[in-house]
Design an enzyme around this catalytic site. Structure first.
Site, short mmCIF file in Angstrom:
data_model
loop_
_atom_site.label_atom_id
_atom_site.label_comp_id
_atom_site.label_asym_id
_atom_site.label_seq_id
_atom_site.Cartn_x
_atom_site.Cartn_y
_atom_site.Cartn_z
N GLN A 1 33.27 24.47 48.59
CA GLN A 1 33.92 25.15 47.53
C GLN A 1 35.55 24.14 47.15
O GLN A 1 35.65 23.93 47.52
CB GLN A 1 34.24 26.02 48.05
CG GLN A 1 34.90 27.12 46.76
CD GLN A 1 34.94 29.00 46.97
OE1 GLN A 1 35.40 28.60 48.06
NE2 GLN A 1 34.78 29.52 46.35
N GLY B 1 40.57 30.65 55.96
CA GLY B 1 38.62 30.82 56.44
C GLY B 1 37.66 30.49 55.31
O GLY B 1 38.16 30.15 54.00
N GLU C 1 34.07 30.74 53.86
CA GLU C 1 33.11 32.45 54.23
C GLU C 1 31.66 31.34 54.13
O GLU C 1 30.61 32.29 53.77
CB GLU C 1 32.99 33.46 52.60
CG GLU C 1 32.85 33.26 51.86
CD GLU C 1 34.03 32.64 50.12
OE1 GLU C 1 35.04 31.79 51.35
OE2 GLU C 1 33.61 32.24 49.26
N ASN C 2 30.81 30.14 54.60
CA ASN C 2 29.79 29.59 54.69
C ASN C 2 28.67 31.05 55.03
O ASN C 2 29.00 31.28 55.97
CB ASN C 2 30.06 28.69 56.15
CG ASN C 2 30.26 27.61 55.11
OD1 ASN C 2 30.91 27.42 53.54
ND2 ASN C 2 31.67 26.80 54.97
N HIS D 1 38.28 39.21 55.48
CA HIS D 1 38.15 38.74 54.51
C HIS D 1 36.48 37.58 54.72
O HIS D 1 35.83 38.11 53.25
CB HIS D 1 39.06 37.93 54.31
CG HIS D 1 39.13 37.59 52.68
ND1 HIS D 1 39.59 37.72 51.29
CD2 HIS D 1 38.74 36.04 52.47
CE1 HIS D 1 39.58 36.77 50.14
NE2 HIS D 1 38.97 35.78 50.98
N GLU D 2 36.77 36.79 55.75
CA GLU D 2 35.53 36.28 55.63
C GLU D 2 34.25 37.08 54.82
O GLU D 2 33.50 37.36 54.43
CB GLU D 2 35.55 35.21 56.20
CG GLU D 2 36.65 34.18 56.47
CD GLU D 2 37.09 33.99 54.90
OE1 GLU D 2 36.49 33.04 54.05
OE2 GLU D 2 38.10 33.81 54.82
N HIS E 1 32.88 38.84 52.49
CA HIS E 1 32.77 37.88 51.77
C HIS E 1 31.21 38.21 51.34
O HIS E 1 30.14 37.77 50.55
CB HIS E 1 32.75 36.87 51.53
CG HIS E 1 34.54 36.43 50.67
ND1 HIS E 1 34.28 35.86 49.57
CD2 HIS E 1 34.89 35.63 50.74
CE1 HIS E 1 35.35 35.26 49.02
NE2 HIS E 1 36.04 35.05 50.06
N GLU F 1 37.18 36.66 45.16
CA GLU F 1 38.43 36.94 45.40
C GLU F 1 38.85 38.12 45.77
O GLU F 1 39.12 39.03 46.43
CB GLU F 1 39.10 35.76 45.40
CG GLU F 1 38.44 34.25 45.89
CD GLU F 1 37.95 33.82 47.33
OE1 GLU F 1 38.52 35.09 48.18
OE2 GLU F 1 37.02 33.24 47.33
N ASP G 1 40.41 23.63 41.56
CA ASP G 1 40.61 23.17 42.75
C ASP G 1 42.36 23.39 42.81
O ASP G 1 43.77 23.61 43.87
CB ASP G 1 40.78 22.29 43.81
CG ASP G 1 39.63 22.54 44.87
OD1 ASP G 1 38.49 23.31 45.48
OD2 ASP G 1 39.20 20.68 45.49
N TYR H 1 42.95 36.95 43.81
CA TYR H 1 42.90 37.66 45.52
C TYR H 1 43.92 38.76 45.14
O TYR H 1 43.08 39.60 44.80
CB TYR H 1 43.82 36.38 46.38
CG TYR H 1 42.74 35.29 46.69
CD1 TYR H 1 41.95 35.70 48.04
CD2 TYR H 1 43.05 34.02 45.46
CE1 TYR H 1 41.42 34.25 48.08
CE2 TYR H 1 42.53 33.41 46.07
CZ TYR H 1 41.38 32.79 47.13
OH TYR H 1 41.17 31.84 48.14
N ARG I 1 46.91 23.80 57.20
CA ARG I 1 45.94 24.27 56.56
C ARG I 1 46.93 24.67 55.01
O ARG I 1 48.04 24.44 55.99
CB ARG I 1 45.74 26.05 57.14
CG ARG I 1 45.57 27.32 56.90
CD ARG I 1 45.12 28.34 57.15
NE ARG I 1 45.27 29.52 56.67
CZ ARG I 1 45.57 30.61 57.26
NH1 ARG I 1 45.70 30.75 58.22
NH2 ARG I 1 45.49 31.23 56.36
N LYS J 1 47.79 26.48 53.00
CA LYS J 1 48.38 27.61 53.07
C LYS J 1 50.16 27.59 53.85
O LYS J 1 51.00 28.00 53.27
CB LYS J 1 47.56 29.18 53.26
CG LYS J 1 48.42 30.22 52.95
CD LYS J 1 48.34 31.54 53.71
CE LYS J 1 48.57 32.45 53.15
NZ LYS J 1 48.55 33.43 54.10
ZN LIG Z 1 37.72 34.64 49.66
#
Ligand SMILES: [Zn+2]
Length: 612
Positions: free
Chosen positions: A152, A280, A282-283, A306-307, A310, A329, A384, A392, A566, A568
Site C-alpha cells: 500500500q 501496522g 492490515e495484510n 485497528h489492523e 480492517h 480508514e 503516499d 482516519y 516508523r 509516525k
Molecule cells: Zn488503517
C-alpha cells in the site's frame, strides 16, 4: 423483522459497479480484469531481487479488447507468454512506457486473442519501492538478512506486474524459494508447523485487492497464541510479542459480536524489525506490525484492534480508489474504538477519542482546506503524499456523528449489514451513501439532513455540531497540567504514578507551544520521560524537549530515531529539529547513521523534511 427486511434488500440489490476510474493505475479494468495470480518466485538476497514468474488469469469484458495494460515500477520484464484455453503458449509482444516518477511504467501487452492466461517472467530491482532488503546488522539478532514488502498504496507494482488498483480483486497462490534457515510468510495461509526447508507454498482463496499482497522473509520464530492466532517474530522478540498479543483471540470474538463473523479464517501477526515504516499493515490473515507496540503492558495493542478492524472495513469492503480512503480508514478507526471500548472499557475508549479529536484539530490547522475533505481529488498526486489524519479521524468522527444521531440500536446493525452487503467488493462513497440512504436515512427521516452529510464529506474542517467527547479522568490531568504550567504545582507533586499512556499523552499535549526549559527539565528529573519505553509518549515528549531547547534529551532522541523507522514516531521529531540551524545540523548527523536502517518510504519523508 429488521433481519428479514435486510435479507430482502440483499436479494434485490444489484451488485455494486464502480464506474469511476482509479487515477493511480494504468490498468483498464472496464475491458479486462485479473481474477487470480499465481506467483513462482525465488528470493535472492545476494542481488536483492525477486526472480520468477507471475501468471495472471483474465476475465475479458470488452469483446474488442486485444491488449492488456498492467502497472509496473522498476521491473525488468524478460518475456511474456500468452496461454490459450488449450494450454498452448505463444510469445506475446510487449512494451514498457517511460517511467513516471509516481506511477511507474505501464506494461502494454499486445494479444492476438482474448487469452485466459498470461505468464510474465521478470525480476525486481534492488530499489523496488515496495520491498525493503535488510542486512543482518539491521535486524534484532543481527544473524540473518531480512526482507519484507509494503504494497500500500501503489507499491505492489514494484514487485509484481499486475492491475495495481483496489477496484480489482483476485485470489492468489505462490511458490517461493528462499535460503534455508529463513522462513517465508505471506498474506495467505501460513503453516505454523512448516519446516525451514526453503520451499514454501501459499494459497489465498479470498479475493483481495493488490495492496494487500504481502511477503516477508527472515529469521522468524512462531508462537501459537490461540485457536486461530499465532505470532511470528525474530527469535529475540518472540516471547515478548506472544505475551503482549495473547488477547488477540478475545479481540476477534469481540469484533465478531459487533460486526459479524471474521471471514479470513486465521488472524496471525508478524512483528517486523523496527524499521517498518508504519504502525501496522492490515495484510489479510497476517497483520504486519511494528515492534514499537510491544510496550510491555499491552497499552499499545489498540493498534492491533485497528489492523483487525480492517478485516471488516478495508479488506472485506474496500475503497475502490485512494480518493475514498476514508471508507477504509475512517470506518476502521471507528471500529477500532468500539473494540477498545468493549475490551478495555468506556473510559479508555473515550480518552482515546478525546486525544484523537484534539490532535486532528491541531493537525488541520496546517492542512490546506481542499485537503480537509473526506472525498478528495487525487489525480496526478502520489497517494503516499500528504497522508494525514483526515481520512482516519475525521472519517471516524463522521461515523460517530451518525451513531450519536441514530443511536447504537440502529447504527450497529446498519454497519453490520453494510459489511455483509458489500463483502468482498470494492466500492466508492456513492455506494455507501446509497446503502445509508436506504437503510438509515429513509427509515428515520429528519434525524440527519443531507446538508449535514454533505458538510462532513465535502467541506473542510469539522462541522460545528460534531459530537464532543469528554473524559472525566482528563479533567484531573488538565488541572495538573495547568497548575504545573502556572508554577503552582511541582513536577514531583503531580499525581501521575498510576497514569496510563493516554493520560500522559493528554498532559504532554497540554504543554505550551514553547514549554519553559526549566519546567521540561523538572518533568524529566521527576518522571524520566526521556527514557520512556513507550513510543507514543516518547515521540511527543521529544518534540516538547526540542521546542523547549532542552538538549539534555538529545542522546535519547538520537537513540530513538536510530532504532525506530516508523514514520509516525520519527518524522515529527525531525520536523521539530529542522526548525533551528543547530537542531537541523544535529538531525542531519543522526539521520546519516539512521538512514541505512530506514525503509525507503521513511527515508523519503525524512529527506523531504531535512531538505536533503
Ligand atoms: Zn488503517
Amino acid at each position: 423483522m429488521k433481519y428479514l427486511f435486510l435479507t430482502c434488500f440483499l436479494f434485490l440489490a444489484a451488485p455494486a459497479v464502480h464506474a469511476e476510474v482509479d487515477p493511480h493505475s494504468y490498468a483498464e479494468p472496464s475491458k479486462v480484469t485479473m481474477t487470480s495470480l499465481d506467483l513462482d518466485l525465488e528470493v535472492d538476497f545476494a542481488t536483492q531481487k525477486l526472480i520468477g514468474t507471475a501468471e495472471l488469469t483474465l476475465d475479458w469484458h470488452d469483446p474488442d479488447a486485444r491488449s492488456l495494460i498492467l502497472d509496473t515500477r522498476d521491473l525488468e520484464i524478460e518475456s511474456i507468454k500468452a496461454i490459450d484455453a488449450q494450454g498452448q503458449e505463444h510469445a506475446a509482444i510487449f512494451s514498457l512506457d517511460p517511467r513516471d516518477p509516481i506511477f511507474g511504467s505501464a506494461l502494454r501487452i499486445a494479444l492476438k486473442d482474448q487469452v485466459p492466461v498470461v505468464s510474465i517472467r521478470y525480476r525486481t530491482s534492488p530499489k523496488a519501492s515496495g520491498l525493503q532488503w535488510m542486512t543482518p546488522q539491521q535486524t534484532a539478532s543481527k544473524k540473518q538478512p531480512f526482507m519484507f514488502s509494503q504494497s500500500q498504496a501503489i507499491h505492489a507494482r514494484s514487485w509484481i506486474p499486475l492491475q495495481d488498483t483496489p477496484s480489482v480483486r483476485f485470489t492468489y497462490s505462490a511458490h517461493v524459494k528462499a535460503p534455508k534457515p529463513l522462513r517465508v510468510v505471506m498474506s495467505a495461509n501460513n503453516d505454523v508447523k512448516h519446516r525451514l526447508n526453503g520451499d514454501y507454498r501459499f494459497v489465498m482463496k479470498q479475493a483481495i485487492p493488490s495492496y494487500l499482497l504481502a511477503i516477508a522473509v527472515g529469521e522468524l520464530d512462531v508462537r501459537v497464541t490461540g485457536p486461530r492466532t499465532a505470532v511470528f517474530a525474530e527469535p529475540s522478540v518472540i516471547a515478548a510479542a506472544a505475551k503482549e498479543l495473547e488477547d488477540t483471540e478475545k479481540m476477534i470474538e469481540t469484533t465478531e459480536k459487533l460486526y459479524g463473523p471474521y471471514r479470513w479464517e486465521r488472524y496471525d501477526i508478524l512483528i517486523l524489525p523496527a524499521s517498518f515504516p508504519f504502525g501496522g499493515m492490515e495484510n489479510p490473515r497476517l497483520t504486519f506490525a511494528t515492534p514499537t507496540i510491544l510496550a510491555g503492558d499491552k497499552s499499545l495493542v489498540g493498534l492491533i484492534a485497528h489492523e483487525l478492524a480492517h478485516s471488516w472495513s478495508g479488506n472485506l469492503v474496500t475503497n475502490a480508489s485512494a480518493e475514498h480512503m476514508w471508507m477504509n480508514e475512517g470506518f476502521t478507526t471507528y471500529v477500532e474504538n468500539r473494540i477498545v471500548e468493549e475490551l478495555y472499557g468506556k473510559e479508555v475508549a473515550t480518552m482515546q477519542l478525546v486525544v484523537d479529536d484534539q490532535e486532528l484539530l491541531v493537525e488541520m490547522q496546517d492542512i490546506a482546506p481542499d485537503q480537509q475533505l473526506l472525498i478528495t481529488d487525487l489525480a496526478g498526486i502520489d497517494p503516499d503524499e500528504g497522508l494525514s489524519g483526515v481520512p482516519y479521524d475525521k472519517g471516524r468522527w463522521f461515523l460517530r456523528f451518525l451513531e450519536s444521531r441514530y443511536g447504537r440500536d440502529e447504527f450497529d446493525p446498519f454497519l453490520r449489514a453494510y459489511f455483509d452487503h458489500y463483502a468482498f467488493q470494492s466500492i466508492t462513497s456513492t455506494e455507501f451513501l446509497e446503502f445509508y440512504s436506504e437503510n438509515l436515512e429513509k427509515k428515520h427521516l429528519g434525524k440527519v439532513s443531507s446538508a449535514e452529510i454533505d458538510a462532513w464529506l465535502h467541506l473542510p474542517g469539522i462541522p460545528a455540531n460534531a459530537p464532543v467527547a469528554h473524559s472525566a479522568r482528563f479533567d484531573a490531568v488538565d488541572k495538573a497540567a495547568s497548575d504545573f504550567i502556572a508554577g503552582d504545582l511541582a513536577a514531583t507533586d503531580i499525581q501521575a504514578k498510576d497514569w496510563v499512556t493516554l493520560e500522559w499523552l493528554r498532559f504532554i499535549n497540554a504543554l505550551p507551544e514553547t514549554p519553559e526549559l526549566a519546567q521540561i527539565k523538572a518533568l524529566d528529573d521527576a518522571w524520566d520521560l526521556s527514557n520512556s519505553g513507550n513510543g507514543e509518549i516518547a515521540f511527543r515528549w521529544y518534540v516538547a524537549t526540542v521546542r523547549a531547547g532542552y538538549t539534555d534529551a538529545r542522546p535519547q532522541i538520537a537513540a530513538f530515531i536510530e532504532r525506530i523507522g516508523r514514520r509516525k514516531l520519527v518524522v515529527p521529531i525531525y520536523e521539530e529539529l529542522a526548525r533551528t540551524p543547530d537542531g537541523k545540523a544535529f538531525a542531519i548527523e543522526v539521520y546519516a547513521r539512521a538512514k541505512p536502517g530506514y525503509h525507503p518510504l521513511t527515508q523519503g519523508s525524512v529527506e523531504k523534511v531535512l531538505g536533503l
